[in-house]
Design a protein around this motif. Structure first.
Motif, PDB file in Angstrom:
ATOM      1  N   PHE A 129       0.819  -1.222   0.186  1.00 40.10           N
ATOM      2  CA  PHE A 129       0.030   0.117   0.079  1.00 40.10           C
ATOM      3  C   PHE A 129       0.819   1.357   0.036  1.00 40.10           C
TER       4      PHE A 129
ATOM      5  N   TYR B 100      -8.007  -1.032   3.714  1.00 41.10           N
ATOM      6  CA  TYR B 100      -7.105  -0.250   2.855  1.00 41.10           C
ATOM      7  C   TYR B 100      -7.983  -0.236   1.586  1.00 41.10           C
ATOM      8  N   GLY B 111      -7.058  -4.814   7.363  1.00 42.94           N
ATOM      9  CA  GLY B 111      -5.564  -4.912   7.544  1.00 42.94           C
ATOM     10  C   GLY B 111      -5.290  -5.924   8.558  1.00 42.94           C
ATOM     11  N   PHE B 138      -7.824   3.531   5.102  1.00 42.62           N
ATOM     12  CA  PHE B 138      -7.012   4.250   4.533  1.00 42.62           C
ATOM     13  C   PHE B 138      -7.269   4.273   2.998  1.00 42.62           C
ATOM     14  N   CYS B 142      -2.835   0.597  -4.311  1.00 40.60           N
ATOM     15  CA  CYS B 142      -2.236  -0.767  -4.079  1.00 40.60           C
ATOM     16  C   CYS B 142      -1.018  -0.721  -4.974  1.00 40.60           C
TER      17      CYS B 142
END
Lengths: 152, 152
Positions: A129, B100, B111, B138, B142
């Motif tokens: 990420f 994410y 996560g 978040f 990626c």
DNA sequence: GCAGTTATTGCGACTTGTTGCAATAAGTTG
DNA sequence: CAACTTATTGCAACAAGTCGCAATAACTGC
């Protein structure tokens, strides 16, 4: 107009082009409007009203599509605030791009740089990420609401 | 039904009551549905279809209002995923409640606990925001998307 | 268990957001 | 600068989400 906004506007147009995106009248205008109000969270209504008034009628769908595009590129960040709906905010070259949203009262705060750095640092451990253009949103309960309802 | 889900259901109803919320047929049903699919991100369509089919017609607005209520209480977390719209996910007693989301491809990951703990720890420095029932989101790029378009 | 209080529901009207498609115009190439 | 390619626009129909209000039914206390 905010000093330096003109330069930023040009920079962002250049950025768009570098991403192989076309610079069209609706995009120029939307970008300028967002830049001119970069210190606020804009509602869709004021955005649409402005776009409709300026352009000889910018279509709703184009505005939405461009907001989505800008968000994908990390120029803006959209967030849903309880009680005031979705808001759009400029984040492109911001040092701090994280928000605390209280689930209870809907109030939002911008965070401080120190915490943002720490979260970024924590993310170093996570592969896959990107830290670039990262936005972080915290949903929780602010102290005031926690006081009123300790269970929350 | 998932083993133990019944107990959780009762627990959540008790939690609702402790929050001075009333336990109504639509709420029971919605809660049960969310619990029975706690491992997935639910779309509004499947939620509405289920509610409409089970109840002699649960109204759209009630479902939305209850989703909002559950979110405020930290039972679920709703998030907008690029390409698949808003999704609703159970988070109440989850150890890890952060996500994410890739702005580019819209893919989302849950996560790992270690990072979540570190972010919580970082939040200790910030007064005025509760760690209890915290969710963190978040937004970034990626690795795959970053590879395809290094500027993003 | 009954009456009273008030949160929650269902309804209808409305606003916000999405999608497919044909027409347009931005950027590119020679 | 004319022809070409294709991203972007506007449109129209639709889906998702919100809001005010009167009717209903959970909870409370007796």
């Amino acid at each position: 107009m905010i000093p330096g906004a003109m330069k930023k506007h040009q920079d962002l147009l250049a950025f768009l082009r570098s991403q192989k995106m076309r610079v069209t009248p609706p995009r120029r205008l939307l970008l300028q409007f967002i830049l001119d109000h970069s210190n606020r969270r804009l509602s869709i209504r004021e955005i649409q009203e402005f776009m409709g008034a300026q352009l000889r009628k910018a279509d709703r769908s184009s505005v939405y599509r461009n907001l989505e595009t800008f968000e994908r590129l990390g120029i803006i960040q959209s967030l849903s605030f309880p009680g005031e709906g979705r808001r759009y905010q400029y984040v492109f070259d911001r040092k701090v791009r994280h928000f605390y949203i209280c689930r209870s009262c809907g109030k939002a705060n911008r965070g401080d740089e120190r915490l943002f750095r720490r979260v970024e640092a924590a993310l170093k451990d996570i592969h896959g990420f990107a830290k670039a253009n990262l936005s972080v949103v915290f949903y929780g309960a602010c102290s005031k609401c926690r006081k009123n309802s300790p269970t929350a």
